[in-house]
Design a protein around this motif. Structure first.
Motif, PDB file in Angstrom:
ATOM      1  N   LEU A  52      88.635  72.060 135.399  1.00  0.00           N
ATOM      2  CA  LEU A  52      89.609  71.558 136.377  1.00  0.00           C
ATOM      3  C   LEU A  52      89.150  70.226 136.958  1.00  0.00           C
ATOM      4  O   LEU A  52      89.958  69.309 137.139  1.00  0.00           O
ATOM      5  CB  LEU A  52      89.849  72.586 137.475  1.00  0.00           C
ATOM      6  N   GLU A  53      87.852  70.096 137.241  1.00  0.00           N
ATOM      7  CA  GLU A  53      87.326  68.814 137.723  1.00  0.00           C
ATOM      8  C   GLU A  53      87.574  67.709 136.700  1.00  0.00           C
ATOM      9  O   GLU A  53      87.972  66.600 137.067  1.00  0.00           O
ATOM     10  CB  GLU A  53      85.815  68.923 137.990  1.00  0.00           C
ATOM     11  N   TYR A  54      87.336  68.011 135.441  1.00  0.00           N
ATOM     12  CA  TYR A  54      87.535  67.020 134.378  1.00  0.00           C
ATOM     13  C   TYR A  54      89.005  66.578 134.318  1.00  0.00           C
ATOM     14  O   TYR A  54      89.306  65.390 134.227  1.00  0.00           O
ATOM     15  CB  TYR A  54      87.090  67.591 133.030  1.00  0.00           C
ATOM     16  N   ILE A  55      89.911  67.543 134.370  1.00  0.00           N
ATOM     17  CA  ILE A  55      91.344  67.219 134.321  1.00  0.00           C
ATOM     18  C   ILE A  55      91.738  66.334 135.490  1.00  0.00           C
ATOM     19  O   ILE A  55      92.449  65.359 135.328  1.00  0.00           O
ATOM     20  CB  ILE A  55      92.188  68.534 134.287  1.00  0.00           C
ATOM     21  N   ILE A  56      91.248  66.684 136.668  1.00  0.00           N
ATOM     22  CA  ILE A  56      91.580  65.914 137.875  1.00  0.00           C
ATOM     23  C   ILE A  56      90.978  64.501 137.809  1.00  0.00           C
ATOM     24  O   ILE A  56      91.644  63.521 138.136  1.00  0.00           O
ATOM     25  CB  ILE A  56      91.108  66.661 139.137  1.00  0.00           C
ATOM     26  N   GLU A  57      89.746  64.391 137.351  1.00  0.00           N
ATOM     27  CA  GLU A  57      89.055  63.101 137.307  1.00  0.00           C
ATOM     28  C   GLU A  57      89.609  62.169 136.225  1.00  0.00           C
ATOM     29  O   GLU A  57      89.506  60.959 136.348  1.00  0.00           O
ATOM     30  CB  GLU A  57      87.553  63.309 137.083  1.00  0.00           C
ATOM     31  N   HIS A  58      90.171  62.725 135.185  1.00  0.00           N
ATOM     32  CA  HIS A  58      90.686  61.923 134.060  1.00  0.00           C
ATOM     33  C   HIS A  58      92.204  61.999 133.994  1.00  0.00           C
ATOM     34  O   HIS A  58      92.772  62.255 132.938  1.00  0.00           O
ATOM     35  CB  HIS A  58      90.052  62.412 132.748  1.00  0.00           C
ATOM     36  N   LYS A  59      92.841  61.732 135.112  1.00  0.00           N
ATOM     37  CA  LYS A  59      94.286  61.924 135.188  1.00  0.00           C
ATOM     38  C   LYS A  59      95.111  60.823 134.523  1.00  0.00           C
ATOM     39  O   LYS A  59      96.307  60.887 134.525  1.00  0.00           O
ATOM     40  CB  LYS A  59      94.752  62.154 136.608  1.00  0.00           C
ATOM     41  N   ASN A  60      94.519  59.836 133.946  1.00  0.00           N
ATOM     42  CA  ASN A  60      95.347  58.806 133.302  1.00  0.00           C
ATOM     43  C   ASN A  60      95.600  59.098 131.871  1.00  0.00           C
ATOM     44  O   ASN A  60      95.335  59.692 131.069  1.00  0.00           O
ATOM     45  CB  ASN A  60      94.712  57.417 133.433  1.00  0.00           C
TER      46      ASN A  60
END
Length: 147
Positions: free
Chosen positions: A139-147
C-alpha cells in the motif's frame, strides 16, 4: 485504460492497519503483565483488533479492485476477492490462508461463536505478521508511486 485509485482512502486504510498493529502489540504487552481476570478482557481486545485489521485490509482490496472496475459486491466471497486482487497484480506475495483465517476470525468474533483461543490468536500473529507487513509495504508503494 488508466486506473483511478482513491489514494486518500488508501492512506486512511494504511493508517488504520498501522493503528490495529499498534493495538495488537500493546495488547500483547499488557496481556503478559495481567492477572487471569483481566486477561479475558485483553483476549477480547485482541480479537477486535484482528477484526479491525481484517476490515481495513478488505477495504484496501475493495478500493484497489474498484479502480479495475471490479465491484466486490459482484464477487461470491472473500476467496474470490483475494483471487481477483492477485489477478490484478495486488497482494501477490501474501499467503492465501492469511485472508481466509482473517475472515474466519472476523466472523467468529463478530458473531461470537467458536472464538479462537488466545493460543490460536498468538499463532496467527506469529505466522502472518510478515504478511501484514507486506500489505503495508504494498500500500505504501502504491501511494508513493501514484503517477
Amino acid at each position: 485504460m488508466t486506473k483511478h485509485i482513491n489514494y486518500g482512502k488508501l492512506k486512511r486504510v494504511l493508517s488504520n492497519i498501522r493503528e490495529s498493529i499498534g493495538d495488537i502489540d500493546n495488547t500483547l504487552i499488557e496481556y503478559d503483565k495481567s492477572d487471569k481476570k483481566i486477561k479475558v478482557i485483553f483476549e477480547n481486545s485482541l480479537r477486535m483488533s484482528i477484526v479491525q485489521l481484517r476490515e481495513s485490509i478488505f477495504d484496501a482490496a475493495a478500493s484497489l479492485l474498484k479502480c479495475s472496475n471490479i465491484s466486490v459486491n459482484s464477487l461470491s466471497g472473500n476467496k474470490e476477492i483475494f483471487d481477483k486482487c492477485v489477478e490484478n497484480g495486488y497482494f501477490l506475495n501474501i499467503k492465501k490462508e492469511f485472508f481466509l483465517i482473517l475472515t474466519k476470525y472476523r466472523n467468529s468474533a463478530c458473531h461470537r461463536y467458536k472464538q479462537p483461543s488466545m493460543a490460536d490468536l498468538l499463532d496467527f500473529i506469529k505466522c502472518y505478521r510478515e504478511d501484514i507487513h507486506i500489505v503495508i509495504s504494498e500500500l505504501e508503494y502504491i501511494i508513493e508511486h501514484k503517477n
